[in-house]
Design a protein around this motif. Structure first.
Motif, PDB file in Angstrom:
ATOM      1  N   SER A 135       0.826  -1.201   0.000  1.00 54.58           N
ATOM      2  CA  SER A 135       0.000   0.000   0.000  1.00 54.58           C
ATOM      3  C   SER A 135       0.863   1.255   0.000  1.00 54.58           C
ATOM      4  O   SER A 135       2.073   1.196   0.253  1.00 54.58           O
ATOM      5  CB  SER A 135      -0.909   0.012   1.232  1.00 54.58           C
ATOM      6  N   LYS A 136       0.222   2.395  -0.258  1.00 51.42           N
ATOM      7  CA  LYS A 136       0.911   3.681  -0.160  1.00 51.42           C
ATOM      8  C   LYS A 136       1.361   3.927   1.278  1.00 51.42           C
ATOM      9  O   LYS A 136       2.422   4.502   1.511  1.00 51.42           O
ATOM     10  CB  LYS A 136      -0.027   4.826  -0.573  1.00 51.42           C
ATOM     11  N   GLU A 137       0.531   3.522   2.209  1.00 47.27           N
ATOM     12  CA  GLU A 137       0.854   3.741   3.621  1.00 47.27           C
ATOM     13  C   GLU A 137       2.161   3.071   4.012  1.00 47.27           C
ATOM     14  O   GLU A 137       2.927   3.605   4.822  1.00 47.27           O
ATOM     15  CB  GLU A 137      -0.291   3.230   4.503  1.00 47.27           C
ATOM     16  N   GLU A 138       2.408   1.895   3.445  1.00 51.68           N
ATOM     17  CA  GLU A 138       3.660   1.191   3.741  1.00 51.68           C
ATOM     18  C   GLU A 138       4.857   1.991   3.232  1.00 51.68           C
ATOM     19  O   GLU A 138       5.898   2.075   3.904  1.00 51.68           O
ATOM     20  CB  GLU A 138       3.641  -0.193   3.104  1.00 51.68           C
ATOM     21  N   LEU A 139       4.708   2.577   2.040  1.00 54.08           N
ATOM     22  CA  LEU A 139       5.775   3.404   1.491  1.00 54.08           C
ATOM     23  C   LEU A 139       5.991   4.643   2.349  1.00 54.08           C
ATOM     24  O   LEU A 139       7.129   5.011   2.656  1.00 54.08           O
ATOM     25  CB  LEU A 139       5.429   3.818   0.058  1.00 54.08           C
ATOM     26  N   LEU A 140       4.905   5.285   2.743  1.00 54.71           N
ATOM     27  CA  LEU A 140       5.008   6.485   3.569  1.00 54.71           C
ATOM     28  C   LEU A 140       5.660   6.173   4.909  1.00 54.71           C
ATOM     29  O   LEU A 140       6.494   6.931   5.402  1.00 54.71           O
ATOM     30  CB  LEU A 140       3.618   7.076   3.788  1.00 54.71           C
ATOM     31  N   GLU A 141       5.285   5.038   5.488  1.00 55.08           N
ATOM     32  CA  GLU A 141       5.849   4.659   6.783  1.00 55.08           C
ATOM     33  C   GLU A 141       7.353   4.479   6.690  1.00 55.08           C
ATOM     34  O   GLU A 141       8.097   4.918   7.570  1.00 55.08           O
ATOM     35  CB  GLU A 141       5.207   3.365   7.279  1.00 55.08           C
ATOM     36  N   ARG A 142       7.823   3.869   5.627  1.00 51.77           N
ATOM     37  CA  ARG A 142       9.263   3.671   5.470  1.00 51.77           C
ATOM     38  C   ARG A 142       9.975   5.013   5.319  1.00 51.77           C
ATOM     39  O   ARG A 142      11.031   5.233   5.917  1.00 51.77           O
ATOM     40  CB  ARG A 142       9.527   2.796   4.240  1.00 51.77           C
ATOM     41  N   VAL A 143       9.385   5.913   4.530  1.00 49.29           N
ATOM     42  CA  VAL A 143      10.003   7.223   4.333  1.00 49.29           C
ATOM     43  C   VAL A 143      10.122   7.965   5.664  1.00 49.29           C
ATOM     44  O   VAL A 143      11.190   8.468   6.024  1.00 49.29           O
ATOM     45  CB  VAL A 143       9.190   8.058   3.324  1.00 49.29           C
ATOM     46  N   VAL A 144       9.014   8.035   6.408  1.00 50.65           N
ATOM     47  CA  VAL A 144       9.013   8.757   7.685  1.00 50.65           C
ATOM     48  C   VAL A 144       9.956   8.094   8.677  1.00 50.65           C
ATOM     49  O   VAL A 144      10.724   8.765   9.378  1.00 50.65           O
ATOM     50  CB  VAL A 144       7.588   8.837   8.264  1.00 50.65           C
ATOM     51  N   ARG A 145       9.931   6.769   8.727  1.00 51.01           N
ATOM     52  CA  ARG A 145      10.787   6.049   9.662  1.00 51.01           C
ATOM     53  C   ARG A 145      12.262   6.298   9.353  1.00 51.01           C
ATOM     54  O   ARG A 145      13.060   6.572  10.256  1.00 51.01           O
ATOM     55  CB  ARG A 145      10.485   4.552   9.598  1.00 51.01           C
ATOM     56  N   ASP A 146      12.617   6.236   8.080  1.00 52.04           N
ATOM     57  CA  ASP A 146      14.015   6.425   7.700  1.00 52.04           C
ATOM     58  C   ASP A 146      14.487   7.838   8.051  1.00 52.04           C
ATOM     59  O   ASP A 146      15.587   8.021   8.590  1.00 52.04           O
ATOM     60  CB  ASP A 146      14.206   6.173   6.204  1.00 52.04           C
ATOM     61  N   VAL A 147      13.658   8.826   7.730  1.00 52.52           N
ATOM     62  CA  VAL A 147      14.054  10.215   7.984  1.00 52.52           C
ATOM     63  C   VAL A 147      14.183  10.478   9.479  1.00 52.52           C
ATOM     64  O   VAL A 147      15.174  11.044   9.941  1.00 52.52           O
ATOM     65  CB  VAL A 147      13.032  11.185   7.353  1.00 52.52           C
ATOM     66  N   ASN A 176      18.609  14.242   1.037  1.00 51.43           N
ATOM     67  CA  ASN A 176      17.268  13.633   0.986  1.00 51.43           C
ATOM     68  C   ASN A 176      16.191  14.720   0.872  1.00 51.43           C
ATOM     69  O   ASN A 176      15.259  14.769   1.684  1.00 51.43           O
ATOM     70  CB  ASN A 176      17.021  12.785   2.235  1.00 51.43           C
ATOM     71  N   PRO A 177      16.290  15.592  -0.121  1.00 55.27           N
ATOM     72  CA  PRO A 177      15.360  16.731  -0.182  1.00 55.27           C
ATOM     73  C   PRO A 177      13.901  16.327  -0.360  1.00 55.27           C
ATOM     74  O   PRO A 177      13.012  16.939   0.231  1.00 55.27           O
ATOM     75  CB  PRO A 177      15.867  17.539  -1.383  1.00 55.27           C
ATOM     76  N   ALA A 178      13.639  15.294  -1.174  1.00 54.10           N
ATOM     77  CA  ALA A 178      12.253  14.885  -1.413  1.00 54.10           C
ATOM     78  C   ALA A 178      11.592  14.407  -0.127  1.00 54.10           C
ATOM     79  O   ALA A 178      10.423  14.720   0.145  1.00 54.10           O
ATOM     80  CB  ALA A 178      12.197  13.784  -2.474  1.00 54.10           C
ATOM     81  N   GLU A 179      12.334  13.658   0.670  1.00 58.06           N
ATOM     82  CA  GLU A 179      11.784  13.146   1.918  1.00 58.06           C
ATOM     83  C   GLU A 179      11.428  14.284   2.877  1.00 58.06           C
ATOM     84  O   GLU A 179      10.381  14.256   3.536  1.00 58.06           O
ATOM     85  CB  GLU A 179      12.774  12.194   2.585  1.00 58.06           C
ATOM     86  N   TYR A 180      12.304  15.298   2.953  1.00 58.47           N
ATOM     87  CA  TYR A 180      12.036  16.406   3.867  1.00 58.47           C
ATOM     88  C   TYR A 180      10.935  17.322   3.346  1.00 58.47           C
ATOM     89  O   TYR A 180      10.170  17.886   4.137  1.00 58.47           O
ATOM     90  CB  TYR A 180      13.332  17.180   4.148  1.00 58.47           C
ATOM     91  N   ARG A 181      10.845  17.477   2.030  1.00 60.14           N
ATOM     92  CA  ARG A 181       9.710  18.239   1.483  1.00 60.14           C
ATOM     93  C   ARG A 181       8.405  17.492   1.760  1.00 60.14           C
ATOM     94  O   ARG A 181       7.375  18.106   2.061  1.00 60.14           O
ATOM     95  CB  ARG A 181       9.883  18.454  -0.024  1.00 60.14           C
ATOM     96  N   LEU A 182       8.471  16.171   1.659  1.00 63.40           N
ATOM     97  CA  LEU A 182       7.285  15.356   1.942  1.00 63.40           C
ATOM     98  C   LEU A 182       6.787  15.587   3.365  1.00 63.40           C
ATOM     99  O   LEU A 182       5.594  15.813   3.593  1.00 63.40           O
ATOM    100  CB  LEU A 182       7.619  13.880   1.732  1.00 63.40           C
ATOM    101  N   LEU A 183       7.694  15.560   4.319  1.00 59.76           N
ATOM    102  CA  LEU A 183       7.300  15.754   5.710  1.00 59.76           C
ATOM    103  C   LEU A 183       6.748  17.159   5.945  1.00 59.76           C
ATOM    104  O   LEU A 183       5.750  17.341   6.651  1.00 59.76           O
ATOM    105  CB  LEU A 183       8.497  15.514   6.630  1.00 59.76           C
TER     106      LEU A 183
END
Length: 235
Positions: free
Chosen positions: A60-72, A109-116
């Motif tokens: 799911s998208k949520e799984e992808l989002l969780e990994r991004v947030v967790r990694d950052v 990691n600019p995309a990840e921080y813009r995402l947050l």
């Protein structure tokens, strides 16, 4: 047996590479279109695979989002711990190292921080709580270093929390404008600017007595403002 091990290792490496690309593309799309506006088909198309193939890697998208947030969040938290554990000579050295390290992290990691930054209000509650916890940890760390620098008369007697928030905002902004390869130079320059912005001015030996007295009075006035009323000797 050896051939079997090699085949398994190669397959695992290939899967890791595909997953890394998936998370990178997902981060970019989430940052550009928002989490709600991004579909799994968008992500599948970005990496050049079909949606059914995508389900081999994520559910799911949520799984992808969780990994991004967790990694950052985990990376930022660990980085702060590493810098604070170093035997820095003085608070200004420690603050400079912290700023440089965070600028390099955000800039890498600019995309990840813009995402947050753009989707923080829409994060699932558990992820939002994890993100807030890390933000609080980083803020406390920077505030603590600044407070120690003030105790050693290396930093101006400004409000430590306000100064910390300003410095954090400065390194977070890198995600919005950094598009070059000279990240190391940028990190060094921002580190220097951040430290100088709160450092006690270095006056030349040619300063007049009146100038030095005026500086001392200004410093005392600013220090007095930071002391709680109950602690004033004549309060």
């Amino acid at each position: 047996m050896a051939d079997s091990d090699t085949t398994g290792s190669t397959a695992a490496m290939r899967r890791d590479l595909v997953e890394d690309e998936l998370f990178d593309k997902a981060s970019q799309l989430f940052a550009e279109k928002g989490f709600a506006g991004t579909t799994l088909q968008d992500i599948a198309s970005a990496v050049g695979m079909s949606r059914p193939s995508l389900y081999r890697y994520v559910r799911s998208k949520e799984e992808l989002l969780e990994r991004v947030v967790r990694d950052v969040t985990e990376t930022a938290g660990n980085l702060v711990d590493e810098v604070l554990c170093e035997n820095a000579e003085t608070p200004d050295v420690q603050l400079r190292r912290l700023i440089v390290s965070m600028v390099e992290l955000v800039g890498s990691n600019p995309a990840e921080y813009r995402l947050l930054a753009q989707n923080e209000s829409s994060l699932p509650s558990e992820l939002a709580a994890r993100h807030r916890s890390t933000r609080h940890k980083v803020l406390e760390a920077v505030t603590g270093v600044i407070s120690e620098g003030q105790r050693q008369a290396r930093f101006s007697p400004v409000d430590p929390r306000t100064a910390a928030l300003s410095i954090i905002a400065m390194w977070n902004s890198v995600a919005l404008w950094h598009h070059s390869d000279n990240l190391t130079t940028i990190a060094r320059d921002i580190g220097e600017m951040g430290v100088r912005s709160i450092s006690v001015p270095e006056h030349s030996a040619g300063s007049t007595p009146h100038e030095l007295i005026a500086l001392a009075r200004e410093t005392l006035d600013r220090l007095e403002v930071t002391i709680p009323a109950a602690d004033h000797p004549h309060g």
